[in-house]
Design an enzyme around this catalytic site. Sequence first.
Site, PDB file in Angstrom:
ATOM      1  N   LYS A 287     -28.953 -67.269 -12.683  1.00  0.00           N
ATOM      2  CA  LYS A 287     -28.201 -66.184 -12.060  1.00  0.00           C
ATOM      3  C   LYS A 287     -28.566 -66.002 -10.594  1.00  0.00           C
ATOM      4  CE  LYS A 287     -26.042 -65.201 -15.876  1.00  0.00           C
ATOM      5  NZ  LYS A 287     -26.417 -66.402 -16.635  1.00  0.00           N
TER       6      LYS A 287
ATOM      7  N   GLU B  66     -30.102 -55.410  -9.681  1.00  0.00           N
ATOM      8  CA  GLU B  66     -28.849 -55.265  -8.938  1.00  0.00           C
ATOM      9  C   GLU B  66     -28.378 -53.822  -8.924  1.00  0.00           C
ATOM     10  OE1 GLU B  66     -26.850 -59.664  -9.700  1.00  0.00           O
ATOM     11  OE2 GLU B  66     -26.095 -57.951 -10.837  1.00  0.00           O
TER      12      GLU B  66
ATOM     13  N   HIS C 127     -23.358 -53.676 -24.022  1.00  0.00           N
ATOM     14  CA  HIS C 127     -23.018 -54.665 -22.983  1.00  0.00           C
ATOM     15  C   HIS C 127     -22.314 -55.884 -23.584  1.00  0.00           C
ATOM     16  CE1 HIS C 127     -25.389 -52.321 -20.214  1.00  0.00           C
ATOM     17  NE2 HIS C 127     -26.445 -52.458 -20.971  1.00  0.00           N
TER      18      HIS C 127
ATOM     19  N   ARG D 281     -18.816 -72.522 -20.120  1.00  0.00           N
ATOM     20  CA  ARG D 281     -18.441 -72.934 -21.477  1.00  0.00           C
ATOM     21  C   ARG D 281     -17.106 -72.301 -21.824  1.00  0.00           C
ATOM     22  NH1 ARG D 281     -19.278 -68.001 -23.854  1.00  0.00           N
ATOM     23  NH2 ARG D 281     -21.069 -66.790 -23.142  1.00  0.00           N
TER      24      ARG D 281
END
Length: 815
Positions: free
Chosen positions: A228, A314, A349, A407
């Site tokens: 990430k 973040e 989430h 994917r």
Amino acid sequence: MPTVNGFRVLRANGADLPHSSILSLKKIENKHHLRKAIESAASLPEWLQHSISIITESNSTMRTLKRTSRRVPMPPLALGLGTSSTVTRLPVPPMTSTAPISTHAACSSSTTSVKPITSLLIANRGEIALRIARTAAAMGIRTTTLYTDVDAASQHARCSPHSIALGPPAAYLDGPRIVALAKQHGIQALHPGYGFLSENPAFARACEDAGIVFVGPPARAMADMGDKARSKEIMTAAGVPCVPGYHGAEQSPEQLQARARQVGYPVLLKSVKGGGGKGMRIVKSEDEFDTQLRSARAEARASFGDGGEVMLVERYVVRPRHVEVQVFADRYGNCVALGERDCSVQRRHQKILEESPAPLLDDATRQDLWEKARTAALAVGYVGAGTVEFILDRDTGEFFFMEMNTRLQVEHPVSEMVTGTDLVEWQFRVAAGERLPLTQDEIEARIAERGAAIEARIYAENPEKGFFPDSGRLVHLSTPKTSEDVRIDAGFIEGDRVSEAYDGMIAKLIVRGKDRETAIRKMELALQEYEVVGLSTNIEFLKRLCRSQAFIEGDVETGFIDKWRDELFGPRHTSNEVFVQAALGLLGSQINHSTLGLNGPHGETLGFGEYRTHSERKFTFRVRDDTSAEEGEAVQVSVTQVANALFNVAVLRSGDETPQVFENIVSELDLSSSSATKTALTTFFPLTRIETTLVRDCDPATDEEKLTLFQLGNKTELQFVSPDWFEKALGLKEAAASVAAPMPCKILRNEVTEGQEVQKGAPLVVIESMKMETVIRSPQNGIIKKLAHKEGDICKAGTVLVIFEDAEGAASLIK
């Protein structure tokens, strides 16, 4: 104009362009020059190799390019040119050789050819394994599946005559063994599905090294996007906006907390290997940072293994929408966007509903999202199916790159519905060396014609109990009728067991309508036909979601469920007709079918008690439905047969002085749809006709008989109880003596100590099930008498975890 190894490189505003924005133009006069140019490209800097394009002046080549791909415009500010005058390409290999296919676009030799896939190993399980197998069979590809001990009787293990046992539940993650099996059995290609090893670059590289075609992106692109922090560096360089935050290597809790302070609360902690909502926590204030960091890291390590504990910090967008773009690229530099999907309705989430097109999105933003997604894919030399995920800030209208899933996504059927494509077929064709089947213009024309599509994930979980996962046998399963506009991708059939060892998704229900409103109505009608007994599901919750006015209006964000919690979890009234049908259904199921009076000759009695005599039968039920306003209520029902298939029924509810009486109602069994545990009946009440399916089951946690009724599109759960229980139920409701495990689980830690005083809602025990952490909270104020289990213990559903003081006899429950 500057040159590198003889290649002329465009510049913008006097500076060399970033690697995602470069076009290299060189006149290639013959094959010798082309070969020489490609050899020279190998010595270029890596950033330039990613994006350089060698374009021949061969009319035939240009005609082919024009037919197979839309020109992908780059940001006009980057080139200082109009968006219609530029095209971003990867190197275009000639089509003249029969050398083996490389899965690395950037490493593709100049001798790539089309070599159709003829044999395939599916390195996955459940519905995605079955879905891949269907397309493979349609294309004439021989398929081999894998299964663990837990999945030995699964549908995906049975779908092919070629199936290989792996052993323990975690064996789907044993990459070296899976590659060795593919090699041993002479299998040409491997499809990883989603989850497990699907985004593991080492696994993709191992397949290539073994000469096995990996049906997925290049390992290098997977590695770049799978990290990430690295992916955000690449996106920033490519001009794709990213969420402000810290993506560095310093990972001490103190450093991360300092970075969170700089970013400003609330912040989002996310594993660099994260996906599916695992290893992700929202931190609202500094005083909860340490707790949330420990929890996120523990979950990430359990889900992703070594390296999963590395965290990003973040800025947390307070009112975010989750909007993602389905992209597809081939190894000739062509890249298309197959529309966007809105996946904002989530819990833990993780997505519950996905739809395309995204509601309340203007065309300019939509086109910008598609362009940025294609730019992201091309920036890493991507090949195959991928999804670029963005956070869209509802307050500002800004969007930010979040991550790229390298994917096929769980929700890919939504994009298939609105584009009329089979993305698994595209995967096979691109992996075999073919070009993309459609251009961007052709895809957009299809999207304009095909309306809207929605996917609902059918999960084994209990929404009323915090979406706790569930597991068990599918005692009863009845699904909606499928059509061109109603599709079901399922991994289970009636009688199968949903294991706690894996994700609890039972199936995906996908519908399409001429517009979004029609699609929502179709989804609700289809959900009303979906019947599951044996474990908890989210089907009733999904029905309420489809009826939510906010959802119908497209007012969605990732906090949608919490924002509209009162509406989505409001109690539902259980009508007296439900209890009437339960009593009549039980009565019918207790009669031998050969002497069943409900459908016998005119004048025959029902057949209970003394045969051919009129009598009264009493039943007592307890409402055990978490969605019902009457949960726990005891209801008594008296049934008297007055003629063939003719009954008087009285319903007495707690608190009522007199019963409600239904006189002269006609009820008939459908023997063709009934069995020892299922009863289908139709009853004609004075003002309406009601069809009901009654399923009898045993609660594995309590060994009590459970009744489930499907009636008028709703599901109701009752318990059949004895008269003694009924008398007790009329008294005061007792306080809970203990807290039990809601599902099979592993104890991660106890949050309290024996003798500690706790308040209602305080955390007691943290458990893990289906790789998800769940906090068990206190149902009452009280004092902890005993902690029944320690860290690492494995518990069955219903196992007592915590006992409170003054709980007579509760200790015997754990022996």
